[in-house]
Write an enzyme that holds these catalytic residues in place. Structure first.
Site, PDB file in Angstrom:
ATOM      1  N   ASN A   1     -10.333  16.283  27.903  1.00 42.29           N
ATOM      2  CA  ASN A   1     -11.547  15.640  28.433  1.00 42.29           C
ATOM      3  C   ASN A   1     -11.281  15.388  29.912  1.00 42.29           C
ATOM      4  OD1 ASN A   1     -13.727  14.066  29.078  1.00 42.29           O
ATOM      5  ND2 ASN A   1     -13.065  12.268  27.905  1.00 42.29           N
TER       6      ASN A   1
ATOM      7  N   LYS B   1     -13.239  14.354  32.135  1.00 44.89           N
ATOM      8  CA  LYS B   1     -14.025  13.212  32.681  1.00 44.89           C
ATOM      9  C   LYS B   1     -14.656  13.596  34.012  1.00 44.89           C
ATOM     10  CE  LYS B   1     -10.875  10.157  30.300  1.00 44.89           C
ATOM     11  NZ  LYS B   1     -10.584   8.774  29.991  1.00 44.89           N
TER      12      LYS B   1
ATOM     13  N   HIS C   1     -18.399   9.030  23.687  1.00 48.20           N
ATOM     14  CA  HIS C   1     -17.148   8.556  24.299  1.00 48.20           C
ATOM     15  C   HIS C   1     -17.326   7.088  24.702  1.00 48.20           C
ATOM     16  CE1 HIS C   1     -13.766   8.141  27.000  1.00 48.20           C
ATOM     17  NE2 HIS C   1     -13.254   9.208  26.433  1.00 48.20           N
TER      18      HIS C   1
ATOM     19  N   GLU D   1     -16.476   5.528  27.218  1.00 50.07           N
ATOM     20  CA  GLU D   1     -16.923   5.315  28.609  1.00 50.07           C
ATOM     21  C   GLU D   1     -18.434   5.471  28.700  1.00 50.07           C
ATOM     22  OE1 GLU D   1     -14.210   8.120  30.387  1.00 50.07           O
ATOM     23  OE2 GLU D   1     -12.544   6.802  29.835  1.00 50.07           O
TER      24      GLU D   1
ATOM     25  N   GLU E   1     -10.638   7.085  18.922  1.00 48.37           N
ATOM     26  CA  GLU E   1     -10.073   6.687  20.204  1.00 48.37           C
ATOM     27  C   GLU E   1     -10.142   5.171  20.368  1.00 48.37           C
ATOM     28  OE1 GLU E   1     -10.143  10.125  23.190  1.00 48.37           O
ATOM     29  OE2 GLU E   1     -12.027   9.045  23.408  1.00 48.37           O
TER      30      GLU E   1
HETATM   31  C1  PEP Z   1     -10.128  10.111  26.639  1.00 51.74           C
HETATM   32  O1  PEP Z   1     -10.749   9.769  27.619  1.00 51.74           O
HETATM   33  O2  PEP Z   1     -10.743  10.657  25.718  1.00 51.74           O
HETATM   34  C2  PEP Z   1      -8.691   9.834  26.584  1.00 51.74           C
HETATM   35  C3  PEP Z   1      -8.085   9.910  25.433  1.00 51.74           C
HETATM   36  O3  PEP Z   1      -8.076   9.523  27.766  1.00 51.74           O
HETATM   37  P1  PEP Z   1      -6.477   9.318  28.004  1.00 51.74           P
HETATM   38  O4  PEP Z   1      -5.791  10.440  27.312  1.00 51.74           O
HETATM   39  O5  PEP Z   1      -6.326   9.365  29.483  1.00 51.74           O
HETATM   40  O6  PEP Z   1      -6.130   7.997  27.419  1.00 51.74           O
END
Ligand code: PEP
Length: 249
Positions: free
Chosen positions: A9, A11, A94, A96, A166
């Site tokens: 991802n 982002k 997600h 975010e 997550e």
């Molecule tokens: C994500 O944004 O889906 C994620 C898992 O980020 P990170 O691996 O940076 O924690």
């Protein structure tokens, strides 16, 4: 046997030229993977990344989609636009996007149904905050997210979905859930799918863990019976991503 799926991802990182560069760095490193490999990239990078990975084992994913087909939705991107640009996978829900852009479980349900209708592979994110974990409502919270997201989705369609567990407290913090913590929630998610759809769907659906997964901790996490892959943020922007993709080599 569920095929492991490792998705990056990106982002809001990588300009189109940087995205091309990153593809050129990663492609030779991941070309022999026997996992399903996806680069989920910002909308503006989709076309250049699709051009770079054409004819390889890499799938292109989007980080979002809108659930309407077309029309006056300034700034949004439809499933047909994604498909026509070479996208096969799409992240939705997600944390975010839930947090900064106020996406609700109902929005995610509409996005999930649209992605399935159009033949995209959805990656549906769920997960609890630290406060919810400390309150002891992690399982209830995640089950609720899953139940609302899957409302109106058939058992056959549900098999095509990838769920990414997550925990919000582990995303971008360097604080990974232990393999045991991740496994127990991924198992609870599979049990929830079993209640909704039965054994066939529960055994077919893939569940990823995401949250500070890296080259150092991926093997232990990916060895767990209910963890079928990873959604990788920070580590997807560097060569380390290839080590995760090739975790079993
Ligand atoms: C994500 O944004 O889906 C994620 C898992 O980020 P990170 O691996 O940076 O924690």
């Amino acid at each position: 046997m569920r095929k492991k799926i490792i998705a990056g991802n990106w982002k809001m990182n990588m300009t189109p030229s940087e995205a091309r560069e990153l593809c050129r760095t990663l492609l030779p490193l991941v070309k022999d993977a026997d996992t399903e490999v996806v680069f989920c990239v910002p909308a503006i990078d989709i076309v250049p990344v699709a051009e770079e990975v054409k004819g390889t084992n890499i799938h292109v994913g989007a980080e979002n989609l809108y659930f309407e087909d077309k029309g006056a939705y300034t700034g949004e991107i439809s499933a047909d636009m994604l498909l026509d640009s070479g996208v096969t996978h799409v992240i939705m829900g997600h944390s975010e996007r839930r947090g900064y852009f106020h996406e609700t479980d109902e929005d995610i349900n509409r996005k999930l149904r649209k992605a399935l209708e159009k033949g995209l592979t959805p990656i549906v994110c769920c997960g609890e905050s630290l406060e919810q974990r400390e309150q002891g409502i992690c399982f209830d919270w995640v089950r609720m997210q899953i139940k609302i997201a899957f409302r109106g989705v058939s058992a056959e369609d549900a098999k095509r979905v990838v769920i990414a567990y997550e925990p919000i407290w582990a995303i971008g913090t360097g604080k990974t859930a232990t393999a045991e913590q991740a496994q127990e929630v991924c198992k609870a998610i599979r049990d929830c799918i079993r209640e909704l759809y039965g054994d066939d769907t529960a055994e077919a659906i893939r569940i990823q863990y995401g949250g500070s997964m890296n080259a150092g901790n991926c093997r232990e996490l990916l060895a767990k019976p209910d963890i079928d892959g990873g959604l990788i943020g920070g580590a997807s922007l560097k060569a380390e991503f290839a080590e995760i993709v090739n975790y079993n080599k």
